[in-house]
Scaffold this motif. Structure first.
Motif, PDB file in Angstrom:
ATOM      1  N   THR A 381      -4.608  -0.315  19.534  1.00 52.55           N
ATOM      2  CA  THR A 381      -3.447  -0.451  18.462  1.00 52.55           C
ATOM      3  C   THR A 381      -2.683   1.193  18.952  1.00 52.55           C
ATOM      4  OG1 THR A 381      -4.363  -1.868  16.983  1.00 52.55           O
ATOM      5  CG2 THR A 381      -2.698  -0.308  16.358  1.00 52.55           C
ATOM      6  N   ILE A 382      -3.637   2.319  18.814  1.00 50.02           N
ATOM      7  CA  ILE A 382      -3.268   3.489  18.893  1.00 50.02           C
ATOM      8  C   ILE A 382      -2.408   3.974  20.192  1.00 50.02           C
ATOM      9  CG2 ILE A 382      -3.788   5.629  18.384  1.00 50.02           C
ATOM     10  CD1 ILE A 382      -5.818   4.955  17.851  1.00 50.02           C
ATOM     11  N   ARG A 383      -2.864   3.146  21.534  1.00 47.97           N
ATOM     12  CA  ARG A 383      -2.308   3.774  22.597  1.00 47.97           C
ATOM     13  C   ARG A 383      -1.408   2.328  22.731  1.00 47.97           C
ATOM     14  NH1 ARG A 383      -6.117   6.272  26.375  1.00 47.97           N
ATOM     15  NH2 ARG A 383      -8.072   5.559  25.363  1.00 47.97           N
ATOM     16  N   GLY A 384      -1.082   1.545  22.392  1.00 52.59           N
ATOM     17  CA  GLY A 384       0.197   0.098  22.067  1.00 52.59           C
ATOM     18  C   GLY A 384       1.160  -0.038  21.492  1.00 52.59           C
ATOM     19  N   ILE A 385       1.309   0.462  20.003  1.00 52.39           N
ATOM     20  CA  ILE A 385       2.057   0.311  19.230  1.00 52.39           C
ATOM     21  C   ILE A 385       3.372   1.306  19.577  1.00 52.39           C
ATOM     22  CG2 ILE A 385       1.548   2.196  18.114  1.00 52.39           C
ATOM     23  CD1 ILE A 385       1.723   0.604  15.055  1.00 52.39           C
ATOM     24  N   THR A 386       3.906   0.276  18.925  1.00 55.27           N
ATOM     25  CA  THR A 386       6.010   0.731  19.383  1.00 55.27           C
ATOM     26  C   THR A 386       6.291   1.718  18.052  1.00 55.27           C
ATOM     27  OG1 THR A 386       6.723  -1.251  19.280  1.00 55.27           O
ATOM     28  CG2 THR A 386       5.629  -0.986  21.300  1.00 55.27           C
ATOM     29  N   ALA A 387       7.223   1.939  18.681  1.00 55.42           N
ATOM     30  CA  ALA A 387       7.931   3.146  17.307  1.00 55.42           C
ATOM     31  C   ALA A 387       9.284   1.220  16.464  1.00 55.42           C
ATOM     32  CB  ALA A 387       9.360   3.469  17.709  1.00 55.42           C
ATOM     33  N   GLY A 388       8.713   0.377  17.035  1.00 53.96           N
ATOM     34  CA  GLY A 388       9.432  -0.482  15.841  1.00 53.96           C
ATOM     35  C   GLY A 388       8.598  -1.308  15.538  1.00 53.96           C
ATOM     36  N   GLU A 389       7.419  -1.378  15.019  1.00 54.47           N
ATOM     37  CA  GLU A 389       6.010  -1.911  14.913  1.00 54.47           C
ATOM     38  C   GLU A 389       5.883  -0.451  13.221  1.00 54.47           C
ATOM     39  OE1 GLU A 389       4.270  -4.341  18.119  1.00 54.47           O
ATOM     40  OE2 GLU A 389       3.183  -2.504  17.703  1.00 54.47           O
ATOM     41  N   VAL A 390       6.102   0.630  14.411  1.00 49.66           N
ATOM     42  CA  VAL A 390       5.425   1.826  13.270  1.00 49.66           C
ATOM     43  C   VAL A 390       6.873   1.442  11.548  1.00 49.66           C
ATOM     44  CG1 VAL A 390       6.027   4.186  11.887  1.00 49.66           C
ATOM     45  CG2 VAL A 390       4.685   3.280  14.135  1.00 49.66           C
ATOM     46  N   ARG A 391       7.971   1.240  12.259  1.00 46.73           N
ATOM     47  CA  ARG A 391       9.037   1.065  11.002  1.00 46.73           C
ATOM     48  C   ARG A 391       8.009  -0.337  10.144  1.00 46.73           C
ATOM     49  NH1 ARG A 391      15.011   0.895  12.888  1.00 46.73           N
ATOM     50  NH2 ARG A 391      14.583  -0.529  13.995  1.00 46.73           N
ATOM     51  N   GLU A 392       8.066  -0.811  11.459  1.00 45.62           N
ATOM     52  CA  GLU A 392       8.473  -3.029  10.299  1.00 45.62           C
ATOM     53  C   GLU A 392       6.769  -2.201   9.104  1.00 45.62           C
ATOM     54  OE1 GLU A 392       6.231  -6.192   9.132  1.00 45.62           O
ATOM     55  OE2 GLU A 392       5.521  -4.944  10.359  1.00 45.62           O
ATOM     56  N   LEU A 393       5.787  -1.645   9.712  1.00 45.41           N
ATOM     57  CA  LEU A 393       4.687  -1.588   8.808  1.00 45.41           C
ATOM     58  C   LEU A 393       4.833  -0.245   7.709  1.00 45.41           C
ATOM     59  CD1 LEU A 393       1.534  -0.596  11.474  1.00 45.41           C
ATOM     60  CD2 LEU A 393       2.482  -2.504   9.367  1.00 45.41           C
ATOM     61  N   ALA A 394       5.864   0.330   7.977  1.00 40.96           N
ATOM     62  CA  ALA A 394       6.596   1.510   6.736  1.00 40.96           C
ATOM     63  C   ALA A 394       7.071   0.361   5.706  1.00 40.96           C
ATOM     64  CB  ALA A 394       7.326   2.107   7.229  1.00 40.96           C
ATOM     65  N   GLY A 395       7.856  -0.317   6.091  1.00 43.96           N
ATOM     66  CA  GLY A 395       8.961  -1.251   5.305  1.00 43.96           C
ATOM     67  C   GLY A 395       8.209  -2.080   4.574  1.00 43.96           C
ATOM     68  N   ARG A 396       6.820  -2.886   4.769  1.00 48.00           N
ATOM     69  CA  ARG A 396       5.749  -3.513   3.982  1.00 48.00           C
ATOM     70  C   ARG A 396       4.952  -2.749   3.116  1.00 48.00           C
ATOM     71  NH1 ARG A 396       2.805  -6.641   6.953  1.00 48.00           N
ATOM     72  NH2 ARG A 396       2.669  -5.886   8.679  1.00 48.00           N
ATOM     73  N   TYR A 397       4.595  -1.214   3.767  1.00 45.06           N
ATOM     74  CA  TYR A 397       3.653  -0.911   2.478  1.00 45.06           C
ATOM     75  C   TYR A 397       4.183   0.801   2.119  1.00 45.06           C
ATOM     76  CZ  TYR A 397       0.341  -3.953   5.859  1.00 45.06           C
ATOM     77  OH  TYR A 397      -0.344  -5.156   5.258  1.00 45.06           O
ATOM     78  N   LEU A 398       4.826   1.297   2.905  1.00 47.07           N
ATOM     79  CA  LEU A 398       5.427   2.346   2.261  1.00 47.07           C
ATOM     80  C   LEU A 398       6.750   2.285   1.085  1.00 47.07           C
ATOM     81  CD1 LEU A 398       5.328   5.219   4.978  1.00 47.07           C
ATOM     82  CD2 LEU A 398       3.966   4.861   3.527  1.00 47.07           C
ATOM     83  N   ARG A 399       6.375   1.564   0.035  1.00 48.22           N
ATOM     84  CA  ARG A 399       7.352   1.438  -1.264  1.00 48.22           C
ATOM     85  C   ARG A 399       7.266   1.935  -2.442  1.00 48.22           C
ATOM     86  NH1 ARG A 399       6.349  -5.264  -0.308  1.00 48.22           N
ATOM     87  NH2 ARG A 399       8.301  -5.273  -2.591  1.00 48.22           N
ATOM     88  N   PRO A 400       7.796   2.858  -2.608  1.00 51.67           N
ATOM     89  CA  PRO A 400       7.383   3.541  -3.972  1.00 51.67           C
ATOM     90  C   PRO A 400       6.960   2.501  -5.370  1.00 51.67           C
ATOM     91  CG  PRO A 400       9.348   5.044  -2.725  1.00 51.67           C
ATOM     92  CD  PRO A 400       8.992   2.854  -1.990  1.00 51.67           C
ATOM     93  N   GLU A 401       8.023   1.765  -4.799  1.00 51.45           N
ATOM     94  CA  GLU A 401       7.843   0.886  -6.329  1.00 51.45           C
ATOM     95  C   GLU A 401       6.650   0.147  -6.092  1.00 51.45           C
ATOM     96  OE1 GLU A 401       9.645  -2.325  -3.278  1.00 51.45           O
ATOM     97  OE2 GLU A 401       9.545  -0.303  -3.858  1.00 51.45           O
ATOM     98  N   LEU A 402       5.552   0.054  -5.669  1.00 49.63           N
ATOM     99  CA  LEU A 402       4.080   0.009  -5.531  1.00 49.63           C
ATOM    100  C   LEU A 402       2.801   0.223  -6.189  1.00 49.63           C
ATOM    101  CD1 LEU A 402       4.772  -3.127  -2.743  1.00 49.63           C
ATOM    102  CD2 LEU A 402       4.545  -3.179  -5.041  1.00 49.63           C
ATOM    103  N   ASP A 403       3.790   1.829  -5.659  1.00 53.60           N
ATOM    104  CA  ASP A 403       2.719   2.621  -5.751  1.00 53.60           C
ATOM    105  C   ASP A 403       2.790   3.700  -7.551  1.00 53.60           C
ATOM    106  OD1 ASP A 403       2.730   3.334  -2.831  1.00 53.60           O
ATOM    107  OD2 ASP A 403       3.555   4.715  -3.174  1.00 53.60           O
ATOM    108  N   TRP A 404       1.193   3.927  -7.827  1.00 54.46           N
ATOM    109  CA  TRP A 404       0.896   4.395  -9.133  1.00 54.46           C
ATOM    110  C   TRP A 404       1.652   6.364  -8.698  1.00 54.46           C
ATOM    111  CZ3 TRP A 404       0.496   2.681 -13.897  1.00 54.46           C
ATOM    112  CH2 TRP A 404      -0.416   1.395 -14.496  1.00 54.46           C
TER     113      TRP A 404
END
Length: 408
Positions: A381-404
């Motif tokens: 994953t480290i060697r092969g992940i694309t910028a698009g895949e990083v952005r997709e993960l950010a869209g699902r996990y970096l969501r302030p409304e889910l954070d305490w």
């Protein structure tokens, strides 16, 4: 990328699983018993930690003082490393002393005495440490965020109280020991010069421990409310602790390798976006970072910053800005390649020598996953992940409304 060196595995006559790494360079021997007996398996708060801490306070043939003197005579000591998920007992020595020390270690496991006076001392010391911890803003922020994210009844959520320490009893400790400290519920991790003599010694000591039963997986509950901002005002505080994050991450999750890349970009190393923006460019804080931390049954993704009181609003705003950028924009190739190099370098260092390799197996024992397959997926994953895949993960996990968010 070198693969994870294979461990030797076998089972002793009592069902105790052995995971061993052979060392050729030095006549050392490290052994660690790891039981499925941590917080998720306890019937009341703090019971697992108390049982593990008191395990070395005397056995059928030795008082606590005599045990300490015996191991000191050979330049070592028994240790009970703390871990939320497991109970642990470890010893590091040289091979020629093993025949004298391993039988004593095995007796500590097979016949602990759990003296009442030692429980009283443990409770007294723990309450004193608790009083000190509750004066520390960083500890307060961590406790508040853990309880908020998991719920105060969750094994990863509670911080311990004076009343919970006082509720500990010898009966409870002995029952936890009887239910969880059998060989069938443990793994023996070994690092050292393996030989037929060493293997026979392991069988003659740890292979004679009571078999017991394998503890079933516990019922795992999360009782947290909806995420929100929690604030604790301390009038004389010189700075403010900001902690934000949420639970719901495990090392076995399919997204975990990609999340390691995302977290590193956000705040996981010195060149991360949070560090560059908030520390280097704006000078709002000396240190800010993110962290992806996993346990056996859960885990957290969080951000931590210690800032001057007058900069709190600006830092909170910039954290959200960096999260939003990762959701909206592609990470530049040069930045992504730099993170790849950083993470691959870390993996190589983690495999440098048998002790480091054994550490990888130790994590896999505690969290119960396949270390070889995990390392392979992480590397790929480290060697092969694309910028698009990083952005997709950010869209699902970096969501302030889910954070305490906790502000102390």
């Amino acid at each position: 990328m070198p693969g994870l060196a294979p461990a030797q595995e076998w089972t002793l006559s009592n069902g105790l699983r052995v995971v061993a790494i052979h060392v050729t360079q030095a006549p050392i021997l490290t052994v660690e018993l790891i039981w499925r007996a941590g917080r998720p398996y306890e019937t009341q708060p703090l019971l697992a930690a108390a049982t593990n801490a008191l395990l070395t306070e005397g056995s059928a043939s030795y008082s606590a003082t005599a045990l300490e003197s015996l191991f000191e005579q050979y330049g070592t000591a028994l240790h009970t490393p703390e871990d939320y998920d497991t109970a642990n007992l470890s010893l590091a020595t040289i091979t020629k002393h093993a025949a004298r020390l391993l039988p004593a270690m095995a007796e500590v496991v097979a016949a602990p005495t759990f003296p009442a006076k030692e429980l009283k001392r443990y409770v007294k010391r723990s309450k004193q440490q608790l009083r000190e911890d509750l004066q520390d803003p960083d500890t307060l922020a961590y406790r508040m965020l853990s309880e908020a994210a998991f719920g105060k009844d969750n094994p990863y959520g509670y911080g311990g109280t004076k009343e919970e320490y006082e509720a500990l009893t010898l009966d409870g400790i002995q029952q936890h020991y009887r239910q969880h400290y059998g060989a069938a519920n443990a793994t023996l991790r070994v690092v050292g010069q393996l030989s037929g003599e060493v293997e026979r010694l392991l069988e003659d000591t740890f292979g004679q421990l009571p078999r017991g039963i394998r503890a079933p997986d516990p019922t795992y509950r999360v009782t947290a409310a909806e995420p929100r901002v929690l604030q604790l005002h301390r009038p004389r505080a010189q700075q403010t602790m900001i902690r934000r994050g949420r639970r719901g991450f495990q090392i076995t999750d399919p997204d975990y390798p990609g999340l390691c890349v995302l977290e590193t970009i956000l705040g996981g190393y010195y060149g991360s976006r949070l560090m560059r923006n908030i520390r280097e460019e704006k000078g709002y804080t000396y240190g800010i970072d993110s962290d992806l931390d996993t346990y056996r049954f859960d885990g957290t993704f969080g951000i931590a910053a210690d800032v001057a009181n007058e900069n709190v609003a600006e830092v909170r705003r910039e954290i959200l800005t960096e999260m939003d950028k990762l959701r909206q924009d592609l990470v530049p190739v040069r930045e992504l390649d730099m993170v790849r190099a950083y993470l691959i370098g870390g993996l190589v260092m983690d495999l440098d020598g048998p002790l480091a390799v054994s550490g990888r197996y130790r994590s896999a024992i505690i969290k119960e996953y396949d270390p070889v397959g995990h390392l392979r997926r992480l590397d790929e994953t480290i060697r092969g992940i694309t910028a698009g895949e990083v952005r997709e993960l950010a869209g699902r996990y970096l969501r302030p409304e889910l954070d305490w968010e906790v502000i102390v």
